[in-house]
Design a protein around this motif. Structure first.
Motif, PDB file in Angstrom:
ATOM      1  N   GLU A 310      38.087  44.058  38.884  1.00  0.00           N
ATOM      2  CA  GLU A 310      38.027  44.259  40.323  1.00  0.00           C
ATOM      3  C   GLU A 310      38.400  45.681  40.716  1.00  0.00           C
ATOM      4  O   GLU A 310      38.008  46.156  41.781  1.00  0.00           O
ATOM      5  CB  GLU A 310      38.957  43.270  41.025  1.00  0.00           C
ATOM      6  CG  GLU A 310      38.632  41.809  40.729  1.00  0.00           C
ATOM      7  CD  GLU A 310      39.655  40.874  41.325  1.00  0.00           C
ATOM      8  OE1 GLU A 310      40.648  41.396  41.908  1.00  0.00           O
ATOM      9  OE2 GLU A 310      39.482  39.651  41.215  1.00  0.00           O
ATOM     10  N   GLU A 444      51.721  25.358  43.385  1.00  0.00           N
ATOM     11  CA  GLU A 444      50.456  25.554  44.068  1.00  0.00           C
ATOM     12  C   GLU A 444      50.474  24.880  45.445  1.00  0.00           C
ATOM     13  O   GLU A 444      51.207  23.924  45.676  1.00  0.00           O
ATOM     14  CB  GLU A 444      49.307  24.993  43.232  1.00  0.00           C
ATOM     15  CG  GLU A 444      49.149  25.694  41.892  1.00  0.00           C
ATOM     16  CD  GLU A 444      47.956  25.161  41.140  1.00  0.00           C
ATOM     17  OE1 GLU A 444      47.074  24.550  41.785  1.00  0.00           O
ATOM     18  OE2 GLU A 444      47.898  25.353  39.908  1.00  0.00           O
ATOM     19  N   GLU A 457      46.010  31.752  50.187  1.00  0.00           N
ATOM     20  CA  GLU A 457      44.707  32.356  49.881  1.00  0.00           C
ATOM     21  C   GLU A 457      44.538  32.568  48.378  1.00  0.00           C
ATOM     22  O   GLU A 457      43.424  32.480  47.843  1.00  0.00           O
ATOM     23  CB  GLU A 457      44.575  33.691  50.623  1.00  0.00           C
ATOM     24  CG  GLU A 457      44.615  33.567  52.140  1.00  0.00           C
ATOM     25  CD  GLU A 457      43.469  32.730  52.674  1.00  0.00           C
ATOM     26  OE1 GLU A 457      42.358  32.805  52.096  1.00  0.00           O
ATOM     27  OE2 GLU A 457      43.680  31.992  53.656  1.00  0.00           O
ATOM     28  N   GLN A 458      45.651  32.862  47.673  1.00  0.00           N
ATOM     29  CA  GLN A 458      45.578  33.017  46.222  1.00  0.00           C
ATOM     30  C   GLN A 458      45.242  31.695  45.545  1.00  0.00           C
ATOM     31  O   GLN A 458      44.528  31.672  44.532  1.00  0.00           O
ATOM     32  CB  GLN A 458      46.910  33.532  45.683  1.00  0.00           C
ATOM     33  CG  GLN A 458      47.240  34.949  46.059  1.00  0.00           C
ATOM     34  CD  GLN A 458      46.527  35.954  45.165  1.00  0.00           C
ATOM     35  OE1 GLN A 458      45.484  36.496  45.529  1.00  0.00           O
ATOM     36  NE2 GLN A 458      47.068  36.172  43.999  1.00  0.00           N
ATOM     37  N   CYS A 459      45.768  30.618  46.071  1.00  0.00           N
ATOM     38  CA  CYS A 459      45.539  29.310  45.454  1.00  0.00           C
ATOM     39  C   CYS A 459      44.075  28.877  45.542  1.00  0.00           C
ATOM     40  O   CYS A 459      43.651  27.972  44.794  1.00  0.00           O
ATOM     41  CB  CYS A 459      46.436  28.260  46.113  1.00  0.00           C
ATOM     42  SG  CYS A 459      48.207  28.540  45.832  1.00  0.00           S
ATOM     43  N   LYS A 460      43.314  29.462  46.419  1.00  0.00           N
ATOM     44  CA  LYS A 460      41.903  29.094  46.531  1.00  0.00           C
ATOM     45  C   LYS A 460      41.058  29.706  45.421  1.00  0.00           C
ATOM     46  O   LYS A 460      39.926  29.269  45.201  1.00  0.00           O
ATOM     47  CB  LYS A 460      41.366  29.550  47.891  1.00  0.00           C
ATOM     48  CG  LYS A 460      42.026  28.850  49.075  1.00  0.00           C
ATOM     49  CD  LYS A 460      41.490  29.383  50.393  1.00  0.00           C
ATOM     50  CE  LYS A 460      42.195  28.715  51.570  1.00  0.00           C
ATOM     51  NZ  LYS A 460      41.711  29.232  52.886  1.00  0.00           N
ATOM     52  N   SER A 461      41.594  30.697  44.697  1.00  0.00           N
ATOM     53  CA  SER A 461      40.864  31.343  43.610  1.00  0.00           C
ATOM     54  C   SER A 461      41.241  30.670  42.292  1.00  0.00           C
ATOM     55  O   SER A 461      42.425  30.640  41.906  1.00  0.00           O
ATOM     56  CB  SER A 461      41.184  32.837  43.566  1.00  0.00           C
ATOM     57  OG  SER A 461      40.568  33.456  42.468  1.00  0.00           O
ATOM     58  N   GLU A 462      40.251  30.146  41.598  1.00  0.00           N
ATOM     59  CA  GLU A 462      40.508  29.433  40.343  1.00  0.00           C
ATOM     60  C   GLU A 462      40.956  30.395  39.245  1.00  0.00           C
ATOM     61  O   GLU A 462      41.853  30.079  38.448  1.00  0.00           O
ATOM     62  CB  GLU A 462      39.251  28.695  39.908  1.00  0.00           C
ATOM     63  CG  GLU A 462      39.444  27.832  38.661  1.00  0.00           C
ATOM     64  CD  GLU A 462      38.189  27.074  38.298  1.00  0.00           C
ATOM     65  OE1 GLU A 462      38.204  26.390  37.260  1.00  0.00           O
ATOM     66  OE2 GLU A 462      37.197  27.182  39.042  1.00  0.00           O
ATOM     67  N   SER A 463      40.374  31.595  39.179  1.00  0.00           N
ATOM     68  CA  SER A 463      40.752  32.545  38.136  1.00  0.00           C
ATOM     69  C   SER A 463      42.204  33.002  38.293  1.00  0.00           C
ATOM     70  O   SER A 463      42.940  33.151  37.312  1.00  0.00           O
ATOM     71  CB  SER A 463      39.822  33.754  38.178  1.00  0.00           C
ATOM     72  OG  SER A 463      39.887  34.396  39.447  1.00  0.00           O
ATOM     73  N   LYS A 464      42.628  33.195  39.527  1.00  0.00           N
ATOM     74  CA  LYS A 464      44.006  33.626  39.752  1.00  0.00           C
ATOM     75  C   LYS A 464      44.992  32.502  39.441  1.00  0.00           C
ATOM     76  O   LYS A 464      46.104  32.764  38.952  1.00  0.00           O
ATOM     77  CB  LYS A 464      44.170  34.100  41.191  1.00  0.00           C
ATOM     78  CG  LYS A 464      43.392  35.381  41.493  1.00  0.00           C
ATOM     79  CD  LYS A 464      43.654  35.884  42.893  1.00  0.00           C
ATOM     80  CE  LYS A 464      42.901  37.194  43.146  1.00  0.00           C
ATOM     81  NZ  LYS A 464      43.116  37.721  44.502  1.00  0.00           N
ATOM     82  N   ASP A 541      50.765  40.676  41.670  1.00  0.00           N
ATOM     83  CA  ASP A 541      50.366  41.020  43.038  1.00  0.00           C
ATOM     84  C   ASP A 541      51.348  41.974  43.705  1.00  0.00           C
ATOM     85  O   ASP A 541      51.125  42.389  44.852  1.00  0.00           O
ATOM     86  CB  ASP A 541      50.240  39.750  43.875  1.00  0.00           C
ATOM     87  CG  ASP A 541      49.075  38.888  43.414  1.00  0.00           C
ATOM     88  OD1 ASP A 541      47.948  39.399  43.374  1.00  0.00           O
ATOM     89  OD2 ASP A 541      49.309  37.712  43.084  1.00  0.00           O
TER      90      ASP A 541
END
Length: 977
Positions: A310, A444, A457-464, A541
């Motif tokens: 990224e 989570e 918002e971080q929890c919505k990303s599977e990779s994170k 982060d």
């Protein structure tokens, strides 16, 4: 007998008249300075004065040995106490000047109004009455008219407006939260407060250093307990005063710019492979651009952000001591060509408190004004303005001061993140056990709606979330490691944890290691110990500015936490559910312990905890409740001393910050020396100590260089050879001659690793107290050719050494490192437990000269008085002292301090019976080694010459002598690489 009685009577009379002399002095204190009176003698019978007209105004007071002392008032039988002899002459000019001064003094006394300007001030004290100020008829008739005029004038002027003094608030009002907050914010404008300042101020001696208020040492005795904590458990320190500078840009351009500030010979630089990947934290000594190996700035630690798909640019954090922050910023701006400051936006109250705009401003009415005045709250100038807010970060910095600089050519951005990141250091083998019990990995949150918080918002990303699970797994594996030193140095682990205040225990509990015997965990633990944390798990982060701001602004208040604790059914249990804003990104950085030498490997290792600002106390109190000890600045110095590492800025004499520290330390020690009575001071001149409060490194390097140069010239001319001590004593000259023959140059500390390794092998490295020799690889022998090649590359250099006392003795600050003679080495060979030779006492030539100088004015006065009686008129001109003598005495008296050598100093190396090689900058009894240990610098030139002339069985044996002692102690030198 008659003469004896007469002498006793005269002495008694002089003692009795002392009070009368004091009384006369009070009466005559307002007389002009040019008017002086001579005490009368026994021939005239009394203590009358000759009068000012009989004495020349420029002459000093003269006393006759046959006259009796003191001033006798009243009429005397033998003439009223006045002199019967007339003056020999009167000078018109001096007489007129004396009379003019008397007249001016009299006029001043008449016209001066003392205290009050009222009319009744002219009356005698026994006639004054308080009622006279109200009724003028009580005054005498001659003063009533003047008093009436003054009274009318005062009535016309009106009443005098007195300044209203602010009433001091009660303690209860001062201790209110709002008033305390305002007071604390006011006190942070000059010196920066850490987030743990209030906690430290209640338990530590605070000092103001480097623009901060820092805790120096605790108010209770804890030196040994803190050492036990560093050796067996954990010691906690707040290092948030270290400054963080962020660089963003392309990797190649950043490395090309930073390469100008470092040297590859000193060790890994910013381009080291492990550090560049982001898996390790590195450390390096930074120099001015293109000036290596001279002009160093100081040591820094750096941390690269791991690469990711990224991110296109790299991000680098450089941590530096506050004393070198400004110099480092200027050098970075120059090499990165970042000269364009970014003006920060003006923050309005509406932006800080956006909720205030939702409510319209109420109109000012008389009722509202009356209500606000009746309440006992603080009065603000702008009642409609926002409330006071706690200062987070640098409170001394102006809002308009730029903290970011851009480069239009290479697109590099430099940001000053001072006080934006909280940094705690945990020292000890059980540091990670303390962290594991204090923190828990974040849970989570499943929220479908958009949130202003960063974690949902971080929890919505599977990779994170997958990355978070891997980091949590590594965090649990590290719990089973027994000691912090088992991991690779500088290991980095990123993690997101829950608010540690939710799991705060009810009382302090000592954290213990949790070793799990599972075979699977053993294999993964062994892999971590060998290879370290994977690069992917080093992400955090915390690198994002937006996340740090979001976490700091949405922190759960203490009031809300107390409400949650009140609602818990079982007191002391975990607070659940965890608030969504109770997730904090952190970075864990492993700090290596002792990395040099062959003893106590990894002693003092620990972990650094990096947090966003505003969360300092939220993590500090839970860490304290896990049984850690708290250390201040003095424990940082002891930590470096036990590791055998130089401490900044104390042990960096070639850096600007080190030079400033030495000057401040010298001034502080000299002031402490002057506060003691002269009879209780140590006479350093008699002890043969030229510089007890400082270390003149420049003069030492120049003298050693001069010795070597003259020695080479003598060998070329085939001159007669002598012993080492005799050669030094004959070849040395004074410091003034040295300064004329060789221009001044900067001192350089040897940091080349290959040269240090070679020099360490020549010193025959041993363990503490010299019991066992350490294994050293193949090295070239120390002969004249090798010594010449080494000195050609490293002239005028100092080297960092560790000295272990072979017998009893505790080294002190500024102790001298000297060369033993052949007789000293024979004494050590015959008796291994010999404490060492003695330095013969020196003679203090300045003490006798100061005494003679004190007696000379008295002798001059007596001789001038006698010559006055003999020569009459010519005696006036003979009393003037010799101008050349007085200038010399005055110049020497202003510079001389009893017990200290004045500047310029004589030869340093040859001042004592043993040649001086250097000085000690850290010295004490080492609780780790069990003997006295000293750390300091010695001249490379003098050390090589000493090692070359010493026999192999005694190579590396030197002498130590404290500034306040004449006793030398045998010590073994080690250069640890």
């Amino acid at each position: 007998m008659c003469e004896t009685r007469l002498f006793l009577v005269r002495e008694i009379h002089m003692k009795m008249s002392a009070a009368k002399v004091k009384m006369r002095g009070k009466k005559m204190r307002n007389q002009p300075s040019s008017v002086q009176y001579v005490e009368s003698g026994t021939q005239n019978g009394g203590g009358g004065d000759e009068g000012p007209s009989s004495i020349h105004p420029s002459t000093k007071r003269q006393t006759n040995t046959h006259q009796r002392g003191g001033w006798v008032r009243g009429h005397q039988k033998d003439g009223g106490g006045y002199s019967r002899e007339m003056p020999n002459y009167i000078t018109a000019g001096a007489f007129a000047r004396a009379r003019a001064e008397e007249v001016s003094t009299m006029l001043k006394a008449v016209t001066k109004t003392t205290g009050s300007c009222h009319v009744f001030g002219a009356l005698p004290k026994h006639m004054r009455r308080r009622a006279m100020s109200h009724n003028t008829k009580r005054l005498p008739c001659r003063l009533r008219e003047v008093a009436n005029r003054m009274r009318e004038r005062s009535l016309q002027a009106g009443p005098k407006k007195k300044k209203e003094q602010a009433k001091r608030k009660s303690r209860k009002a001062r201790r209110r939260h709002g008033n305390l907050l305002l007071e604390f914010n006011r006190r942070q404008r000059k010196n920066i407060w850490l987030e743990t300042h209030i906690w430290h101020a209640k338990r530590f001696h605070m000092v103001k250093k480097w623009g901060y208020c820092l805790g120096n040492k605790p108010t209770y005795k804890c030196y040994r307990s803190c050492h036990r904590a560093m050796s067996g458990h954990c010691l906690l320190q707040d290092l948030s005063y270290y400054c963080c500078i962020e660089l963003r840009g392309e990797e190649e351009k950043l490395l090309a710019s930073l390469s100008q500030l470092t040297g590859k010979e000193t060790g890994p630089t910013f381009a080291a492979a492990l550090c560049l990947s982001g898996r390790r934290q590195g450390s390096v000594v930074v120099y001015r651009a293109g000036q290596y190996p001279t002009q160093p700035l100081g040591p820094v630690t750096f941390l690269w952000r791991p690469r990711s798909q990224e991110l296109t640019n790299r991000q680098l954090w450089i941590w530096a001591h506050p004393t070198i922050k400004q110099d480092l910023l200027l050098e970075l701006q120059m090499v990165c060509q970042c000269c364009d400051p970014v003006v920060p936006p003006v923050v309005t109250p509406a932006e800080v408190f956006p909720t205030l705009q939702l409510e319209p401003k109420p109109e000012k009415t008389s009722d509202a004004k009356q209500i606000t005045e009746t309440k006992r709250k603080r009065k603000c100038k702008d009642a409609s303005g926002p409330p006071a807010k706690k200062i987070l970060g640098d409170g001394t910095r102006s809002p308009s001061t730029p903290v970011t600089w851009n480069s239009s050519s290479n697109r590099i951005v430099i940001s000053d993140l001072t006080m934006e990141i909280v940094r705690y250091r945990l020292i000890g083998p059980q540091s990670f056990s303390v962290l594991a019990e204090t923190m828990e990995a974040a849970t989570e949150i499943n929220i479908s709606k958009p949130s202003h918080l960063w974690w949902p918002e971080q929890c919505k990303s599977e990779s994170k979330m997958n990355l978070h699970q891997q980091q949590t797994h590594v965090f649990h594996i590290l719990k089973g490691i027994f000691s912090t030193g088992e991991l690779p140095s500088g290991t980095v682990l990123g993690l997101t944890v829950d608010d540690p205040r939710l799991t705060l225990p009810t009382k302090k509990v000592k954290a213990l290691p949790c070793v799990r015997p599972a075979q699977e965990m053993d294999e993964k633990r062994r892999e971590l110990m060998l290879q370290g944390v994977p690069e992917l798990c080093c992400q955090s982060d915390l690198w994002e500015q937006s996340v740090r701001s979001n976490v700091a602004d949405n922190k759960t208040s203490e009031q809300e936490l107390n409400r949650m604790r009140n609602e818990v059914l079982v007191p002391g249990s975990r607070l659940s559910p965890t608030p969504p804003q109770g997730r904090v990104p952190i970075l864990l950085v492993q700090q290596p312990g002792k990395q040099v030498g062959n003893e106590m490997s990894s002693w003092g290792a620990g972990w650094d905890l990096l947090l966003p600002k505003g969360w300092g106390m939220a993590f500090w109190v839970p860490l304290v409740y896990r049984g850690v000890r708290i250390g201040g600045l003095n424990m940082s110095l002891k930590h470096s001393q036990n590791k055998g590492a130089p401490h900044f800025p104390h042990d960096y004499p070639d850096c600007p910050a080190g030079v400033r520290f030495q000057e401040e330390q010298e001034a502080e020690l000299l002031a402490k020396f002057k506060r003691r009575p002269p009879a209780k001071r140590t006479n350093y001149i008699k002890h043969g100590c030229l510089a007890p409060f400082c270390c003149p490194w420049q003069q030492l390097s120049e003298e050693c260089e001069l010795i070597t140069t003259e020695g080479e010239e003598e060998r070329r001319g085939e001159c007669q050879s002598t012993t080492e001590a005799d050669t030094v004593m004959e070849e040395m000259t004074s410091y003034g001659e040295i300064a004329e023959t060789k221009p001044l140059s900067r001192v350089v500390v040897l940091r080349n690793r290959k040269s240090l390794r070679l020099l360490s092998g020549w010193c025959r490295a041993t363990t503490s107290k010299g019991q066992k020799s350490c294994r050293v690889g193949e090295l070239p022998p120390l002969d004249r050719s090798a010594m010449t090649v080494f000195l050609t590359a490293h002239r005028m250099s100092l080297v960092w050494v560790r000295l272990s006392v072979l017998c009893k003795g505790k080294p002190e600050l500024h102790a001298m490192v000297c060369v033993p003679t052949a007789e000293d080495l024979n004494l050590l060979k015959k008796k291994c437990g010999s404490s060492g030779p003695q330095e013969p006492p020196h003679r203090d030539h300045f003490k006798s000269s100061v005494r003679r100088r004190k007696k000379e004015p008295k002798k001059a006065a007596q001789s001038s008085w006698c010559s006055d009686n003999i020569q009459g008129k010519e005696s006036v001109f003979s009393t003037e002292p010799n101008p050349t003598t007085s200038v010399v005495l005055n110049s020497s008296s202003s510079d001389i301090i009893l017990g200290l050598w004045p500047d310029p100093l004589p030869s340093i190396t040859s001042n004592c019976s043993r040649v001086t090689l250097g000085w000690v900058t850290q010295g004490d009894f080492s609780l780790s080694a069990g003997c006295g240990e000293a750390l300091g610098f010695v001249s490379v030139t003098a050390l090589l010459k000493t090692l070359f002339n010493q026999p192999m069985e005694h190579r590396g044996v030197l002498l130590l002598r404290n500034p306040t002692s004449l006793h030398y102690r045998f010590a073994k030198i080690n250069i640890e690489v």
